[in-house]
Design a protein around this motif. Sequence first.
Motif, PDB file in Angstrom:
ATOM      1  N   SER A   1       6.859   6.437   2.718  1.00 44.74           N
ATOM      2  CA  SER A   1       5.839   7.011   1.841  1.00 44.74           C
ATOM      3  C   SER A   1       4.444   6.729   2.369  1.00 44.74           C
ATOM      4  CB  SER A   1       5.965   6.414   0.436  1.00 44.74           C
ATOM      5  OG  SER A   1       5.635   5.037   0.462  1.00 44.74           O
ATOM      6  N   CYS A   2       3.525   7.578   1.940  1.00 49.51           N
ATOM      7  CA  CYS A   2       2.100   7.387   2.213  1.00 49.51           C
ATOM      8  C   CYS A   2       1.373   7.906   0.988  1.00 49.51           C
ATOM      9  CB  CYS A   2       1.667   8.143   3.461  1.00 49.51           C
ATOM     10  SG  CYS A   2      -0.122   8.055   3.772  1.00 49.51           S
ATOM     11  N   THR A   3       0.193   7.332   0.704  1.00 47.74           N
ATOM     12  CA  THR A   3      -0.516   7.706  -0.515  1.00 47.74           C
ATOM     13  C   THR A   3      -1.464   8.886  -0.307  1.00 47.74           C
ATOM     14  OG1 THR A   3      -2.114   5.977   0.029  1.00 47.74           O
ATOM     15  CG2 THR A   3      -0.385   5.403  -1.527  1.00 47.74           C
ATOM     16  N   CYS A   4      -1.427   9.526   0.882  1.00 48.29           N
ATOM     17  CA  CYS A   4      -2.382  10.608   1.152  1.00 48.29           C
ATOM     18  C   CYS A   4      -1.903  11.940   0.555  1.00 48.29           C
ATOM     19  CB  CYS A   4      -2.597  10.762   2.654  1.00 48.29           C
ATOM     20  SG  CYS A   4      -1.246  11.621   3.485  1.00 48.29           S
ATOM     21  N   PRO A   5      -2.829  12.907   0.410  1.00 49.27           N
ATOM     22  CA  PRO A   5      -2.447  14.208  -0.156  1.00 49.27           C
ATOM     23  C   PRO A   5      -1.408  14.950   0.700  1.00 49.27           C
ATOM     24  CG  PRO A   5      -4.842  13.939  -0.116  1.00 49.27           C
ATOM     25  CD  PRO A   5      -4.276  12.784   0.636  1.00 49.27           C
ATOM     26  N   ASP A   6      -1.526  14.843   2.017  1.00 52.34           N
ATOM     27  CA  ASP A   6      -0.584  15.541   2.907  1.00 52.34           C
ATOM     28  C   ASP A   6       0.847  15.086   2.641  1.00 52.34           C
ATOM     29  OD1 ASP A   6       0.012  15.757   6.459  1.00 52.34           O
ATOM     30  OD2 ASP A   6      -0.071  17.373   4.998  1.00 52.34           O
ATOM     31  N   SER A   7       1.001  13.787   2.441  1.00 56.55           N
ATOM     32  CA  SER A   7       2.325  13.227   2.174  1.00 56.55           C
ATOM     33  C   SER A   7       2.822  13.667   0.799  1.00 56.55           C
ATOM     34  CB  SER A   7       2.262  11.700   2.270  1.00 56.55           C
ATOM     35  OG  SER A   7       3.545  11.141   2.237  1.00 56.55           O
ATOM     36  N   HIS A   8       1.896  13.714  -0.174  1.00 57.88           N
ATOM     37  CA  HIS A   8       2.286  14.180  -1.507  1.00 57.88           C
ATOM     38  C   HIS A   8       2.762  15.622  -1.464  1.00 57.88           C
ATOM     39  CE1 HIS A   8       1.431  10.770  -4.057  1.00 57.88           C
ATOM     40  NE2 HIS A   8       0.338  10.539  -3.369  1.00 57.88           N
TER      41      HIS A   8
ATOM     42  N   VAL B   1       5.468  14.975   6.702  1.00 63.29           N
ATOM     43  CA  VAL B   1       5.399  13.707   7.425  1.00 63.29           C
ATOM     44  C   VAL B   1       3.962  13.627   7.939  1.00 63.29           C
ATOM     45  CG1 VAL B   1       6.208  12.381   9.401  1.00 63.29           C
ATOM     46  CG2 VAL B   1       7.825  13.753   8.083  1.00 63.29           C
ATOM     47  N   CYS B   2       3.153  12.780   7.314  1.00 61.24           N
ATOM     48  CA  CYS B   2       1.715  12.802   7.607  1.00 61.24           C
ATOM     49  C   CYS B   2       1.391  11.968   8.842  1.00 61.24           C
ATOM     50  CB  CYS B   2       0.928  12.299   6.406  1.00 61.24           C
ATOM     51  SG  CYS B   2       1.224  10.555   6.064  1.00 61.24           S
ATOM     52  N   LYS B   3       0.172  12.170   9.343  1.00 65.47           N
ATOM     53  CA  LYS B   3      -0.252  11.460  10.558  1.00 65.47           C
ATOM     54  C   LYS B   3      -0.370   9.951  10.325  1.00 65.47           C
ATOM     55  CE  LYS B   3      -4.931  12.762   9.355  1.00 65.47           C
ATOM     56  NZ  LYS B   3      -5.941  13.775   9.505  1.00 65.47           N
ATOM     57  N   HIS B   4      -0.611   9.543   9.057  1.00 61.75           N
ATOM     58  CA  HIS B   4      -0.735   8.098   8.773  1.00 61.75           C
ATOM     59  C   HIS B   4       0.599   7.389   8.958  1.00 61.75           C
ATOM     60  CE1 HIS B   4      -3.513  10.441   6.088  1.00 61.75           C
ATOM     61  NE2 HIS B   4      -4.348   9.829   6.907  1.00 61.75           N
ATOM     62  N   ARG B   5       1.660   8.040   8.442  1.00 63.04           N
ATOM     63  CA  ARG B   5       2.992   7.459   8.619  1.00 63.04           C
ATOM     64  C   ARG B   5       3.343   7.392  10.096  1.00 63.04           C
ATOM     65  NH1 ARG B   5       7.381  10.542   5.296  1.00 63.04           N
ATOM     66  NH2 ARG B   5       8.727   9.436   6.747  1.00 63.04           N
TER      67      ARG B   5
HETATM   68 ZN   LIG Z   1      -0.601   9.963   4.902  1.00 62.92          ZN
END
Ligand SMILES: [Zn+2]
Length: 227
Positions: free
Chosen positions: A88-95, A99-103
């Motif tokens: 999981s990630c708390t960013c909007p893309d992940s929501h 699979v967001c760049k932060h993950r």
């Molecule tokens: Zn993210």
Amino acid sequence: MTTPPNPFVKEIAASTVAPPILPIIIEQTARNLFESFSEKLKASLNGRQDRALKLALDGHVSHKAGRIYSVRSEDGKHAYLVNLEARSCTCPDSHNGHVCKHRLAAYLIEQANQNNQAITPTQPADPPAPAAPDPQPLDKEEEAIEKARLVFQARSQFLRESIIYALLQVDGQPIQVEILDIAGDVALVRALPKVKDGQLVPQFPFPERTSVTQVIAKSLSDIHIFR
Ligand SMILES: [Zn+2]
């Protein structure tokens, strides 16, 4: 997403100590990792790998505890909490289900760190190196102590010197929590034990009977800092 920068968050982020990883290790890890992705996954990522690599190389990823990382956005205005275990990630893309760049960036740092340790056996002087790894399998208690040690290493100096209590509403009931960490809009909290008949009784009020959870920081009230 116009939250003003929070000095409290900044202090925590600035004092998080991460062992240095050579950029070349990060780049090599990224190459190996991204090459292992299927064509389908690569297509769905739509260039997020490159942005994740940039975040990792630019030092936007800070280790928090266990497999939890804080990743600052490219513009540095936001910090998102990535939990690799929970994917999981708390960013909007992940929501939005991506699979967001932060993950990707956090996973990259985790992998790069393992590769880094494999080639650099000497630990940095600060923080103090943990005890030499025990070749014997850890028994349950030792494992628990080791995990606790890792958690405390990851906690910033500020948090080590202070205790932060707050109230959190869960199903309409106020629950006393200790704030373990705050990154951006998200706080990591632990439910405090209750005293019942002179005994401390731990509380597991969060989903899946857990005592620690991530919440939106704004949902906390009556915050008290003792230091
Ligand atoms: Zn993210």
